[in-house]
Design a protein around this motif. Structure first.
Motif, PDB file in Angstrom:
ATOM      1  N   VAL A  74       0.840  -1.203   0.000  1.00 37.16           N
ATOM      2  CA  VAL A  74       0.000   0.000   0.000  1.00 37.16           C
ATOM      3  C   VAL A  74       0.870   1.246   0.000  1.00 37.16           C
ATOM      4  O   VAL A  74       0.693   2.141  -0.831  1.00 37.16           O
ATOM      5  N   LEU A  75       1.802   1.322   0.938  1.00 33.53           N
ATOM      6  CA  LEU A  75       2.629   2.522   1.033  1.00 33.53           C
ATOM      7  C   LEU A  75       3.635   2.611  -0.109  1.00 33.53           C
ATOM      8  O   LEU A  75       3.978   3.701  -0.539  1.00 33.53           O
ATOM      9  N   GLY A  76       4.072   1.497  -0.590  1.00 31.89           N
ATOM     10  CA  GLY A  76       5.037   1.493  -1.686  1.00 31.89           C
ATOM     11  C   GLY A  76       4.439   2.043  -2.962  1.00 31.89           C
ATOM     12  O   GLY A  76       5.063   2.829  -3.670  1.00 31.89           O
ATOM     13  N   GLU A  77       3.196   1.674  -3.264  1.00 32.24           N
ATOM     14  CA  GLU A  77       2.556   2.184  -4.476  1.00 32.24           C
ATOM     15  C   GLU A  77       2.338   3.687  -4.377  1.00 32.24           C
ATOM     16  O   GLU A  77       2.574   4.421  -5.323  1.00 32.24           O
ATOM     17  N   GLU A  78       1.884   4.157  -3.224  1.00 37.50           N
ATOM     18  CA  GLU A  78       1.661   5.588  -3.050  1.00 37.50           C
ATOM     19  C   GLU A  78       2.971   6.357  -3.121  1.00 37.50           C
ATOM     20  O   GLU A  78       3.046   7.413  -3.721  1.00 37.50           O
ATOM     21  N   THR A  79       3.991   5.797  -2.529  1.00 35.88           N
ATOM     22  CA  THR A  79       5.293   6.465  -2.533  1.00 35.88           C
ATOM     23  C   THR A  79       5.861   6.507  -3.936  1.00 35.88           C
ATOM     24  O   THR A  79       6.403   7.528  -4.368  1.00 35.88           O
ATOM     25  N   VAL A  80       5.710   5.413  -4.673  1.00 38.42           N
ATOM     26  CA  VAL A  80       6.231   5.382  -6.037  1.00 38.42           C
ATOM     27  C   VAL A  80       5.468   6.372  -6.914  1.00 38.42           C
ATOM     28  O   VAL A  80       6.064   7.147  -7.656  1.00 38.42           O
ATOM     29  N   ARG A  81       4.170   6.359  -6.802  1.00 38.94           N
ATOM     30  CA  ARG A  81       3.378   7.303  -7.599  1.00 38.94           C
ATOM     31  C   ARG A  81       3.698   8.741  -7.210  1.00 38.94           C
ATOM     32  O   ARG A  81       3.932   9.578  -8.059  1.00 38.94           O
ATOM     33  N   GLY A  82       3.688   9.028  -5.920  1.00 36.09           N
ATOM     34  CA  GLY A  82       3.960  10.382  -5.446  1.00 36.09           C
ATOM     35  C   GLY A  82       5.402  10.777  -5.722  1.00 36.09           C
ATOM     36  O   GLY A  82       5.679  11.916  -6.086  1.00 36.09           O
ATOM     37  N   GLY A  83       6.323   9.864  -5.570  1.00 37.02           N
ATOM     38  CA  GLY A  83       7.734  10.156  -5.794  1.00 37.02           C
ATOM     39  C   GLY A  83       8.010  10.445  -7.257  1.00 37.02           C
ATOM     40  O   GLY A  83       8.752  11.366  -7.590  1.00 37.02           O
ATOM     41  N   ASP A  84       7.387   9.707  -8.155  1.00 36.08           N
ATOM     42  CA  ASP A  84       7.590   9.937  -9.585  1.00 36.08           C
ATOM     43  C   ASP A  84       6.999  11.280  -9.997  1.00 36.08           C
ATOM     44  O   ASP A  84       7.609  12.038 -10.741  1.00 36.08           O
ATOM     45  N   ALA A  85       5.818  11.583  -9.508  1.00 41.09           N
ATOM     46  CA  ALA A  85       5.174  12.852  -9.867  1.00 41.09           C
ATOM     47  C   ALA A  85       5.968  14.017  -9.298  1.00 41.09           C
ATOM     48  O   ALA A  85       6.160  15.032  -9.972  1.00 41.09           O
ATOM     49  N   ASN A  86       6.434  13.899  -8.062  1.00 45.97           N
ATOM     50  CA  ASN A  86       7.207  14.986  -7.450  1.00 45.97           C
ATOM     51  C   ASN A  86       8.552  15.161  -8.144  1.00 45.97           C
ATOM     52  O   ASN A  86       8.996  16.277  -8.368  1.00 45.97           O
ATOM     53  N   SER A  87       9.200  14.065  -8.492  1.00 49.19           N
ATOM     54  CA  SER A  87      10.508  14.201  -9.141  1.00 49.19           C
ATOM     55  C   SER A  87      10.356  14.761 -10.548  1.00 49.19           C
ATOM     56  O   SER A  87      11.165  15.565 -10.984  1.00 49.19           O
ATOM     57  N   ASN A  88       9.295  14.374 -11.270  1.00 52.73           N
ATOM     58  CA  ASN A  88       9.061  14.919 -12.604  1.00 52.73           C
ATOM     59  C   ASN A  88       8.718  16.403 -12.523  1.00 52.73           C
ATOM     60  O   ASN A  88       9.177  17.200 -13.330  1.00 52.73           O
ATOM     61  N   ALA A  89       7.902  16.772 -11.517  1.00 50.27           N
ATOM     62  CA  ALA A  89       7.516  18.170 -11.361  1.00 50.27           C
ATOM     63  C   ALA A  89       8.719  19.011 -10.981  1.00 50.27           C
ATOM     64  O   ALA A  89       8.860  20.145 -11.437  1.00 50.27           O
TER      65      ALA A  89
END
Length: 100
Positions: A74-89
């Motif tokens: 659960v936390l890994g998927e959210e972190t991956v999604r949030g981490g990718d969006a934040n790093s791209n932004a």
């Protein structure tokens, strides 16, 4: 004959002390055997308890492992999604809420 010195104790004194000490030695050995038997019974009970507790701890380990795997998923998927969006932004200078 060899030149090995022999002990100075006489055979008669050695034989006379052995029979008098034999009952005392036997009673001492009997007491030690009784103590050993009691200790072995205690050890057997402790081993049985330890084996039972080990089975229960193994079950608890399975539950804890399942919880960690579920939390990681659960936390890994959210972190991956949030981490990718934040790093791209951060790389493009855009915020997460804006659409490209």
């Amino acid at each position: 004959m060899s030149n090995v010195p022999r002990p100075q104790t006489s055979t008669s004194s050695r034989l006379s002390t052995v029979p008098s000490q034999k009952p005392r030695q036997l009673s001492h050995l009997q007491a030690q055997l009784a103590q050993l038997t009691a200790n072995m019974a205690d050890l057997e009970n402790l081993m049985r308890t330890t084996a039972f507790q080990a089975q229960k701890i193994r079950g608890l380990g399975g539950y804890a492992g399942g919880m960690f795997m579920a939390a990681s998923k659960v936390l890994g998927e959210e972190t991956v999604r949030g981490g990718d969006a934040n790093s791209n932004a951060a790389q493009t200078g855009e915020s997460r809420d804006r659409k490209p």
